[in-house]
Write an enzyme that holds these catalytic residues in place. Structure first.
Site, mmCIF file in Angstrom:
data_model
loop_
_atom_site.group_PDB
_atom_site.id
_atom_site.type_symbol
_atom_site.label_atom_id
_atom_site.label_comp_id
_atom_site.label_asym_id
_atom_site.label_seq_id
_atom_site.Cartn_x
_atom_site.Cartn_y
_atom_site.Cartn_z
ATOM 1 N N HIS A 167 107.543 -42.575 96.613
ATOM 2 C CA HIS A 167 108.441 -42.243 95.025
ATOM 3 C C HIS A 167 109.936 -42.470 95.340
ATOM 4 C CE1 HIS A 167 105.949 -38.706 93.204
ATOM 5 N NE2 HIS A 167 105.936 -38.552 94.411
ATOM 6 N N SER A 288 124.845 -68.285 95.395
ATOM 7 C CA SER A 288 125.781 -68.215 94.637
ATOM 8 C C SER A 288 126.447 -68.913 93.831
ATOM 9 C CB SER A 288 126.275 -66.528 93.853
ATOM 10 O OG SER A 288 126.878 -67.056 92.903
ATOM 11 N N LYS A 294 127.785 -63.374 97.884
ATOM 12 C CA LYS A 294 126.488 -63.921 98.072
ATOM 13 C C LYS A 294 125.685 -64.033 99.040
ATOM 14 C CE LYS A 294 124.473 -61.309 94.911
ATOM 15 N NZ LYS A 294 124.935 -61.396 93.605
ATOM 16 N N GLU A 301 112.218 -63.154 95.444
ATOM 17 C CA GLU A 301 112.430 -63.160 94.472
ATOM 18 C C GLU A 301 110.948 -63.974 93.334
ATOM 19 O OE1 GLU A 301 115.966 -62.107 92.334
ATOM 20 O OE2 GLU A 301 116.517 -62.701 94.423
ATOM 21 N N GLN A 333 86.343 -77.103 80.100
ATOM 22 C CA GLN A 333 87.167 -77.578 80.477
ATOM 23 C C GLN A 333 88.662 -76.764 81.011
ATOM 24 O OE1 GLN A 333 87.224 -81.783 79.626
ATOM 25 N NE2 GLN A 333 88.623 -81.604 78.607
#
Ligand code: ARG
Length: 458
Positions: A167, A288, A294, A301, A333
């Site tokens: 979890h 970024s 960043k 991703e 096709q």
């Protein structure tokens, strides 16, 4: 050099005028099925050899066709012969008609004999099977490399402890090695699933004709062997209209992509500032345009994102096939772009993923620190009481209370004083600290981990 032969394969007394150019564009698969040129030429060469050997055409004719086809292959590969001509009504209907027309333009009348005892329906089914078997070999090689990378990385991290999650909550400690080897198992299954499908599809449809077989005395075994097939398709209607193999392969590729996507999801989490379990190499990260701090895991991703394309390709094939009466229908096709996309996407994703995994830096300390928090050894604490004679359910309750107390007092199980333990059960003595130490928790479980096959299988 362009193939500007605008006469259609079906041109005969049956039609009194030519095709509408827009309809020709709509009908043509050449803009995408040109990719099958190599397979199509291989199939035609095998067919021409067989026609010659069976004396359906002369050996001279067979040789002239084969030489013509080899010349076309050379010219396509060197870029001398291109596929799409300027005017749309000139565009061939598909790669099969393109090559046949080109052959006749080059060698004359004999070229017209190539299509004896075959149809584009068995031709395209054969081309596709050859193409997919070749691509599956390449994808299986990539999976082998990925498994090697995984086991090498896993060997390095047999002692690296990290939190195992359920979890997405810290659950029990595991080694990074074990976590990686979970993916190894997935890719191992993918590898064998794909070989299994490749073996099943090694049946040759050539000779099934349009749908009902052929009246010529052909030798189907000869062309099938020449093309590397193991068996012949038994039923001619099925041979031309079966696309199960494409669905099986795309389904196998969907599983590969699903596994890559799950792995990428973890990589994305792990390189977040919250986790910092790993750091991707600069070559496999992006920045970024606005936030200078960043370092983004775009590649992971994108692989996660691209998995959706392959699942959609599988869906396309299923929906395309589900309502088709026997045998060939032009709907089929539409299989090409889905198949090509599934193969291309899976291949590029594996090609990106493997070096990204090889070059990532593992922050073992961060993993271990995370594993010391979150009462990850609570199950081991309960097991300790069980081994001293308490029923598991009772032990579970006692440890639950202890955890509640620790949360209140901002303590961990490791630094809770012995008297606090003993207040809740007199079975506790100072060996509890050894029982809940992270390395022991992991080692005790790994001892019980069974590898390999179950003996005495009936
Ligand atoms: N371009 C067709 C395909 O990919 C080839 C087979 C065409 N057959 C026909 N009878 N129109 O499916």
């Amino acid at each position: 050099m362009n193939n500007n032969n605008n006469s259609k394969l079906w041109e005969s007394g049956r039609f009194s005028k030519g095709i509408n150019p827009a309809v020709n564009d709509f009908n043509s698969s050449l803009p995408f099925d040109w990719r099958l040129y190599n397979e199509d030429i291989q199939v035609s060469i095998a067919h021409a050899k067989m026609l010659g050997a069976c004396e359906i055409i002369t050996i001279d004719e067979s040789e002239s066709i084969i030489a013509g086809l080899n010349g076309i292959l050379l010219d396509i590969e060197s870029g001398k012969l291109t596929f799409v001509s300027g005017a749309s009504q000139d565009m061939a209907e598909d790669i099969h008609s393109f090559i046949e027309a080109e052959l006749t333009a080059r060698i004359g009348e004999t070229g017209k004999k190539l299509h004896t005892a075959r149809s584009r329906n068995d031709q395209v089914a054969t081309d596709l099977r050859i193409y997919l078997r070749k691509e599956i070999t390449a994808i299986r090689k990539l999976l082998e490399t990925l498994m090697k990378t995984l086991s090498a990385l896993s060997k390095k991290h047999e002692k690296t402890i990290m939190p195992g999650y359920t979890h997405l909550q810290r659950a029990q400690p595991v080694t990074f090695s074990k976590h990686l080897m979970a993916y190894y198992e997935m890719f191992w299954r993918d590898y064998f699933r794909l070989s299994d499908a490749a073996e099943r599809m090694a049946e040759c449809p050539l000779g099934c004709g349009a749908l009902a077989g052929t009246t010529y005395e052909i030798d189907r075994k000869m062309s099938a062997e020449e093309l590397g097939f193991y068996r012949l398709c038994k039923n001619t209607l099925d041979g031309v209209s079966d696309r199960d193999f494409a669905i099986e392969i795309t389904s196998g590729l969907s599983l590969v992509m699903m596994h890559l996507s799950r792995f990428c999801e973890e990589i994305i989490l792990w390189c977040s500032w919250e986790f910092r379990f790993i750091e991707l190499d600069d070559e496999y990260s992006t920045g970024s345009s606005i936030m200078p701090q960043k370092k983004n895991p775009d590649i992971a991703e994108l692989i996660r994102g691209k998995s959706s394309r392959v699942f959609a390709d599988l869906q396309t094939l299923f929906v395309m096939m589900k309502g088709l009466p026997l045998a060939y229908n032009k709907d089929m096709q539409e299989d090409k772009e889905a198949i090509f996309d599934a193969v291309d996407t899976t291949k590029t994703c594996l090609e990106m993923f493997i070096p990204m995994l090889e070059t990532l830096k593992v922050n073992s300390d961060k993993m271990r620190t995370a594993a010391t928090k979150g009462f990850i050894n609570a199950t081991d604490c309960a097991d300790y009481l069980v081994k001293k004679g308490m029923a598991f359910r009772d032990a579970y309750k006692v440890v639950g209370e202890i955890v509640g107390y620790c949360i209140q007092k901002d303590l961990d199980l490791e630094n809770l004083p012995l008297e606090e333990y003993q207040k809740r059960s007199n079975l506790f003595s100072d060996d509890i600290y050894e029982a809940i130490c992270l390395d022991n928790c992991v080692a005790n479980r790994n001892k019980r981990y069974t590898k390999g096959e179950i003996k005495n299988e009936t």
